[in-house]
Write a protein that holds these residues in place. Structure first.
Motif, PDB file in Angstrom:
ATOM      1  N   UNK A  92       0.992  -1.233   0.105  1.00 27.69           N
ATOM      2  CA  UNK A  92      -0.060   0.011   0.117  1.00 27.69           C
ATOM      3  C   UNK A  92       0.946   1.124  -0.068  1.00 27.69           C
ATOM      4  N   UNK A  93       1.971   1.134   0.507  1.00 29.91           N
ATOM      5  CA  UNK A  93       2.958   2.363   0.636  1.00 29.91           C
ATOM      6  C   UNK A  93       3.520   2.877  -0.383  1.00 29.91           C
ATOM      7  N   UNK A  94       3.688   1.622  -1.420  1.00 28.05           N
ATOM      8  CA  UNK A  94       4.463   1.989  -2.720  1.00 28.05           C
ATOM      9  C   UNK A  94       3.330   2.102  -4.057  1.00 28.05           C
ATOM     10  N   UNK A  95       2.398   1.310  -3.806  1.00 27.90           N
ATOM     11  CA  UNK A  95       1.465   1.644  -4.961  1.00 27.90           C
ATOM     12  C   UNK A  95       0.322   2.159  -4.775  1.00 27.90           C
ATOM     13  N   UNK A  96       0.163   2.875  -3.673  1.00 25.83           N
ATOM     14  CA  UNK A  96      -1.000   3.843  -3.883  1.00 25.83           C
ATOM     15  C   UNK A  96      -2.161   3.144  -3.468  1.00 25.83           C
ATOM     16  N   UNK A  97      -2.173   2.140  -2.853  1.00 24.17           N
ATOM     17  CA  UNK A  97      -3.449   1.404  -2.721  1.00 24.17           C
ATOM     18  C   UNK A  97      -3.950   1.522  -1.089  1.00 24.17           C
ATOM     19  N   UNK A  98      -4.762   0.906  -0.766  1.00 25.38           N
ATOM     20  CA  UNK A  98      -5.232   0.686   0.702  1.00 25.38           C
ATOM     21  C   UNK A  98      -6.276  -0.705   0.776  1.00 25.38           C
ATOM     22  N   UNK A  99      -6.447  -0.708   1.872  1.00 24.48           N
ATOM     23  CA  UNK A  99      -7.658  -2.006   1.989  1.00 24.48           C
ATOM     24  C   UNK A  99      -8.704  -1.876   1.214  1.00 24.48           C
ATOM     25  N   UNK A 100      -8.946  -2.983   0.413  1.00 28.54           N
ATOM     26  CA  UNK A 100     -10.254  -3.030  -0.495  1.00 28.54           C
ATOM     27  C   UNK A 100     -11.528  -2.876   0.134  1.00 28.54           C
ATOM     28  N   UNK A 101     -11.643  -3.046   1.666  1.00 33.47           N
ATOM     29  CA  UNK A 101     -12.900  -2.913   2.237  1.00 33.47           C
ATOM     30  C   UNK A 101     -13.474  -1.361   1.767  1.00 33.47           C
ATOM     31  N   UNK A 102     -12.583  -0.381   1.626  1.00 30.89           N
ATOM     32  CA  UNK A 102     -13.477   0.713   0.962  1.00 30.89           C
ATOM     33  C   UNK A 102     -13.856   1.024  -0.267  1.00 30.89           C
ATOM     34  N   UNK A 103     -13.400   0.012  -1.106  1.00 31.61           N
ATOM     35  CA  UNK A 103     -13.607   0.171  -2.628  1.00 31.61           C
ATOM     36  C   UNK A 103     -15.044  -0.150  -2.750  1.00 31.61           C
ATOM     37  N   UNK A 104     -15.597  -0.002  -3.907  1.00 35.37           N
ATOM     38  CA  UNK A 104     -16.914  -0.173  -4.168  1.00 35.37           C
ATOM     39  C   UNK A 104     -16.984  -1.680  -4.583  1.00 35.37           C
ATOM     40  N   UNK A 105     -15.879  -2.412  -4.941  1.00 33.27           N
ATOM     41  CA  UNK A 105     -15.568  -3.887  -5.242  1.00 33.27           C
ATOM     42  C   UNK A 105     -16.129  -4.388  -3.716  1.00 33.27           C
ATOM     43  N   UNK A 106     -15.920  -3.726  -2.747  1.00 32.23           N
ATOM     44  CA  UNK A 106     -16.144  -4.496  -1.478  1.00 32.23           C
ATOM     45  C   UNK A 106     -17.758  -4.567  -1.315  1.00 32.23           C
ATOM     46  N   UNK A 107     -18.239  -3.737  -1.985  1.00 34.76           N
ATOM     47  CA  UNK A 107     -19.897  -3.903  -1.737  1.00 34.76           C
ATOM     48  C   UNK A 107     -20.394  -4.901  -2.762  1.00 34.76           C
ATOM     49  N   UNK A 108     -19.538  -5.575  -3.689  1.00 34.85           N
ATOM     50  CA  UNK A 108     -20.250  -6.715  -4.487  1.00 34.85           C
ATOM     51  C   UNK A 108     -20.639  -5.879  -5.697  1.00 34.85           C
ATOM     52  N   UNK A 109     -20.162  -4.785  -6.207  1.00 33.74           N
ATOM     53  CA  UNK A 109     -20.480  -4.300  -7.332  1.00 33.74           C
ATOM     54  C   UNK A 109     -19.819  -4.770  -8.511  1.00 33.74           C
ATOM     55  N   UNK A 110     -18.404  -5.330  -8.332  1.00 38.38           N
ATOM     56  CA  UNK A 110     -17.574  -5.534  -9.422  1.00 38.38           C
ATOM     57  C   UNK A 110     -17.791  -7.125  -9.411  1.00 38.38           C
ATOM     58  N   UNK A 111     -18.404  -7.275 -10.599  1.00 38.02           N
ATOM     59  CA  UNK A 111     -18.859  -8.719 -11.081  1.00 38.02           C
ATOM     60  C   UNK A 111     -18.334  -9.022 -12.569  1.00 38.02           C
ATOM     61  N   UNK A 112     -18.042 -10.193 -12.809  1.00 34.41           N
ATOM     62  CA  UNK A 112     -17.703 -10.474 -14.307  1.00 34.41           C
ATOM     63  C   UNK A 112     -18.698 -11.206 -14.978  1.00 34.41           C
ATOM     64  N   UNK A 113     -18.583 -11.219 -16.058  1.00 37.42           N
ATOM     65  CA  UNK A 113     -19.474 -11.977 -17.138  1.00 37.42           C
ATOM     66  C   UNK A 113     -18.865 -13.415 -17.505  1.00 37.42           C
TER      67      UNK A 113
END
Length: 393
Positions: free
Chosen positions: A312-333
């Motif tokens: 997270x410190x070098x890649x500019x990311x943080x825990x995925x729990x705050x992302x929209x993906x965490x709410x189940x909105x990221x789905x694939x076909x």
């Protein structure tokens, strides 16, 4: 008054500079956590004891793939301390890129697909034989990597071994343990059971294996095998698409235990396991882990997920729990399917890094089949567009 070109330039400034990527995570033979393709670089986060703080080491080297494929997947060849990358280069999807973790060097192995569909498969890398086994459209394929930790001048063939008994419509969820390939969610197989292919005898077992304990659903999901300090994997984690739990299947005792579901409910996430940890890389580039103690169900049931801080410190990311993906909105076909873990999960195109904009609000939206995971606020763009239209009129 701004000129039209100036207003257009302002509009472009409001849109963040984005770099499309499909990164992956893997462990080396010393169980250092490696993240490839984040912010256009590769990183070594060290061993699990160092994941609470600090920064990852930049291990980016020449000859690496661009990590711009659809469904990039990474596999550890433990005997050779090598990482094999499939679908790492969209311009050359049949190439297998090899990272020698000891030498910190890359080489590219050419393969002949022989009509093997690299856009629609799930695969595992067998621990002992160092052979890829992949299921695509009902056919079982293999690719023998021999003892390679660097590419050879020979072209390696994908070979169609046989037709599986599961039908061409089965979207495969594959896992490796004890040199057996385990298939979850096959047609007619009940929850809590898996079909098995015995690698050393090239044999599909006629009956499913049932496991006692919490029943994992008979659905699609993703998997990753827990390594051992010596010998083959005996357990694998199954993360179903409903994220009801992480189910850990032990093929020695034929039992199932559970871990907490990962923070990012992202069906496009990638997973990797060491001996003592399960790691998730989600579609935003966030890397999280949960500790695991083999044979200790009570400790595992209470374990919680944390961010891998050095990445997270070098890649500019943080825990995925705050992302929209965490709410189940990221789905694939059910279109392009590949998996680093043998899951066959639909692969989204990940965005490395985070978006930023001048005079605009950035938001994380997750990805689905190539959508941006970090996007500028639609309202900010719309505002600039209206300003341009008002000027023109």
């Amino acid at each position: 008054m701004f000129s039209v070109p100036t207003l257009v330039s302002l509009l472009l400034l409001a849109v963040p500079h984005v770099v499309y990527a499909d990164p992956c995570v893997a462990f080396d033979a010393e169980f250092n956590l490696l993240a490839f393709g984040l912010n256009g670089k590769d990183w070594n986060a060290g061993q699990q004891s160092s994941w609470g703080s600090g920064s990852a080491t930049d291990i980016t080297a020449s000859g690496r793939p661009p990590f711009d494929g659809t469904g990039t997947t990474c596999y550890l060849a433990q005997f050779f301390n090598a990482i094999y990358v499939l679908n790492g280069d969209k311009s050359n999807p049949s190439d297998v890129h090899i990272y020698d973790a000891a030498a910190k060097s890359w080489t590219t192995q050419k393969t002949n697909t022989n009509n093997f569909d690299l856009t629609n498969f799930a695969a595992i890398l067998d621990h002992d034989t160092n052979v890829f086994y992949a299921l695509s459209k009902g056919d079982l394929w293999f690719l023998d990597m021999s003892s390679l930790k660097a590419a050879t001048s020979s072209v390696l063939p994908w070979t169609n071994a046989e037709t599986s008994p599961y039908g061409s419509d089965y979207q495969p969820t594959m896992a490796l343990a004890q040199n057996h390939v385990h298939f979850i969610g096959t047609p007619g197989t009940p929850a809590g059971s898996a079909e098995i292919f015995v690698i050393h005898f090239s044999f599909f077992q006629p009956q499913a294996q049932a496991y006692s304990g919490p029943q994992f659903p008979a659905t699609h999901g993703q998997t990753t095998s827990f390594f051992q300090s010596e010998g083959v994997q005996q357990e694998f984690a199954f993360i179903p698409d409903d994220f009801s739990n992480v189910y850990v299947i032990n093929v020695e005792s034929n039992t199932t235990t559970t871990l907490a579901a990962p923070p990012s409910k992202d069906t496009n996430a990638r997973y990797a396991s060491s001996i003592t940890a399960l790691v998730q890389l989600d579609s935003t580039g966030a890397v999280s882990f949960v500790p695991y103690k083999q044979g200790d169900a009570s400790t595992n049931s209470a374990a919680t997920w944390s961010s891998v801080a050095p990445i997270a410190a070098v890649a500019g990311t943080s825990s995925g729990s705050s992302s929209a993906a965490a709410s189940g909105t990221s789905t694939g076909s059910s279109g392009s399917k590949t998996s680093a873990t043998g899951s066959g999960a639909p692969a989204g195109t990940r965005l490395s890094g985070t978006a930023s904009a001048t005079g605009a609000s950035a938001s994380t939206t997750g990805t689905s089949n190539g959508a941006m995971s970090n996007a500028v606020s639609f309202g900010a763009i719309a505002g600039v567009m209206l300003a341009v239209l008002a000027y023109l009129h």
